[in-house]
Design an enzyme around this catalytic site. Structure first.
Site, PDB file in Angstrom:
ATOM      1  CE  LYS A  82      47.626  45.364  41.619  1.00  0.00           C
ATOM      2  NZ  LYS A  82      46.166  45.634  41.149  1.00  0.00           N
ATOM      3  CB  SER A 157      44.350  42.012  40.915  1.00  0.00           C
ATOM      4  OG  SER A 157      44.661  43.313  40.774  1.00  0.00           O
ATOM      5  CB  SER A 181      41.896  44.931  41.852  1.00  0.00           C
ATOM      6  OG  SER A 181      41.852  43.741  41.132  1.00  0.00           O
TER       7      SER A 181
HETATM    8  N1  GLN Z   1      38.835  40.448  39.601  1.00  0.00           N
HETATM    9  C1  GLN Z   1      38.593  41.516  38.293  1.00  0.00           C
HETATM   10  C2  GLN Z   1      39.145  40.792  37.105  1.00  0.00           C
HETATM   11  O1  GLN Z   1      39.701  39.883  37.369  1.00  0.00           O
HETATM   12  C3  GLN Z   1      38.864  42.900  38.898  1.00  0.00           C
HETATM   13  C4  GLN Z   1      40.601  42.870  38.988  1.00  0.00           C
HETATM   14  C5  GLN Z   1      40.993  44.537  38.883  1.00  0.00           C
HETATM   15  O2  GLN Z   1      40.089  45.291  39.605  1.00  0.00           O
HETATM   16  N2  GLN Z   1      42.299  44.514  38.689  1.00  0.00           N
HETATM   17  O3  GLN Z   1      39.354  41.715  36.346  1.00  0.00           O
END
Ligand code: GLN
Length: 489
Positions: A82, A157, A181
């Site tokens: 990532k 994400s 995410s």
């Molecule tokens: N979807 C969640 C957010 O937007 C979690 C994102 C994540 O785990 N990085 O914060």
């Protein structure tokens, strides 16, 4: 088996082929690069491919193996990262324009550890900007598509991390999970994703979003692959003050232990309104399979889990507003042209941040401001404690908690992008585990009957009990057999 065919298999199969010299790391890496070249125009999983580095690393791996110095099952295996992990000499953007052109001077600990295990990185993977999002649509660079259906999101994400594994571009990837995410994209793309206990994996060199929640973890096609990757990156790191000194379990050793006698806690609140029937059916199918395997289902309750999303959207933006303060145009990446210093700060942030980080900075700054701190941030922290207690009580009666990862299967690109609240609700089942700092895993548990899309089963474990999660997941994986390969790419 040819190198291209091996790409569809597991890390363990690739490692066996490397060991008996039916394939070289160079051939495997070339096959993976060819697969990326062939598919990624449609998929969009990569933000940067680094073929020269990958081929050099593959040659070095082959040379080690020829000398009898191979470093274990990951040596020579193509992986990708990532774009939130700092990589020395390789641009790292966190999916944001504000880091455009930033080249880190050092590697994240997890990157170092994968390299030390001999893994060959093909490059950096697409993600929502600063890991804020559940669909990868907040990437400042390009969308990533779901390999099962290119019109759908891979989740976020860590969308690129899940899509690259599902599309057989690489054997495994690393992502981060702050509020779901890793688990949500793993569920949407039909792969295995593990969010370790907070403190199990070092955050050193991981671009910070919400520091009390962020946790790196692996994606793999199989539970064993995920276990292998987790074992390679987990463990104490003196450069991360929150990293645990507990020894790391041998995740592969107990993997085939089965589910007989396992107490599987089923939270009653996770099977109520909002759970799409096709998802519920697949998840209940998995729970029934556990019973056949000799596990015992016990009903548990997480009465405060319903406040998790609200608490998270105070805590995570509060921490983000503080973490993102460092992007001022002076030290990293983008610098806007301006005639005065203050104007340069403002203009850089105005141009560099996309709408979601801006929204979070405003939410977070507000929640932390004098007069509101007690009402919002402090109260959210109290909710966090209550959620942790709910899990403690549940774990007095069960060994793992099981339920859905997401309320729906992968949604369409564009479907929720204009409705942040709907997007936030995609993480309704994943966020409690982050707030409680517990390990969580997402495992494919079949296809959605109507849509033909993968559905994920979530398993949440006791602190530092990743071994039990992986063993339980492996038992179900063996019972169900693998998902077919996605047809979209
Ligand atoms: N979807 C969640 C957010 O937007 C979690 C994102 C994540 O785990 N990085 O914060």
């Amino acid at each position: 088996m040819s190198a291209a065919e091996l790409l569809s298999g597991s890390i363990q199969e690739a490692a066996a082929a490397l060991d008996d010299r039916t394939v070289s790391s160079l051939e495997l890496t070339q096959a993976a690069l060819a697969r990326v070249a062939e598919t990624d125009g449609r998929l969009g999983a990569f933000l940067a491919v680094t073929p020269e580095r990958a081929l050099d690393a593959a040659r070095a791996s082959d040379a080690r193996r020829a000398r009898g110095d191979a470093r274990g099952p990951l040596d020579g295996v193509p992986v990708a990262l990532k774009d939130i992990f700092l990589t020395q000499g390789v641009p790292t953007t966190a999916g944001s324009r504000i880091l455009e052109g930033y080249v880190p001077p050092y590697d994240a600990t997890v990157v170092e550890r994968l390299q030390a295990a001999g893994a060959v990185s093909l490059g950096k993977l697409n993600m929502d900007e600063f890991a804020m999002g559940s669909s990868n649509e907040n990437s400042a660079y390009k969308p990533c598509h779901n390999p099962w259906d290119l019109a759908r999101t891979p989740g976020g994400s860590s969308g690129g991390s899940a899509a690259a594994v599902a599309a057989r571009q690489v054997f495994g990837t690393l992502g981060t999970d702050t509020g779901g995410s890793i688990r949500e994209p793993a569920a949407f793309c039909g792969v295995v994703g593990v969010k370790p206990t907070y403190g199990r994996v070092s955050r050193f060199g991981v671009i910070a979003f919400a520091s009390s929640l962020d946790q790196p973890g692996p994606f793999g096609k199989t539970v064993a692959d995920a276990a292998l990757l987790l074992g390679a990156v987990a463990g104490h790191d003196p450069r991360d003050a929150t990293s645990s000194t507990r020894p790391v379990d041998d995740y592969l050793a107990g993997l085939e232990g089965g589910a007989a006698g396992l107490r599987v806690g089923v939270p009653r609140e996770w099977f109520q309104e909002g759970l799409e029937p096709g998802v519920e059916r697949a998840v209940r199918g998995a729970l029934a399979a556990y019973e056949r395997l000799g596990a015992k289902l016990v009903e548990v309750s997480l009465p405060h889990a319903k406040y998790a999303v609200a608490a998270y959207y105070l805590i995570a933006p509060a921490e983000a507003s503080s973490n993102l303060a460092r992007y001022d145009g002076v030290r990293y990446g983008l610098r806007a042209k301006a005639s005065a210093l203050k104007e340069m700060y403002a203009e850089t942030r105005e141009q560099g941040f996309g709408p979601e980080p801006k929204r979070r900075i405003m939410l977070g700054t507000y929640a932390l401001s004098a007069g509101y701190y007690d009402a919002y941030y402090l109260r959210a922290q109290k909710v966090r404690t209550l959620i942790r207690r709910d899990f403690d009580e549940a774990f007095a009666r069960c060994d793992v908690v099981a339920g859905p990862v997401t309320p729906t299967a992968a949604f369409r690109l564009g479907e929720k992008v204009d409705d942040p609240l709907q997007m936030y609700l995609a993480d309704i089942y994943t966020i409690p585990c982050n707030l409680a700092a517990l390990p969580g895993l997402s495992l494919p548990c079949g296809l959605h009957e109507g849509q033909g899309l993968p559905v994920g089963l979530q398993l949440v474990g006791r602190p530092f009990d990743e071994a039990t999660l992986l063993r339980a997941a492996r038992a179900l994986e063996r019972e169900q057999g693998p998902l077919p390969a996605p047809a979209g790419v």
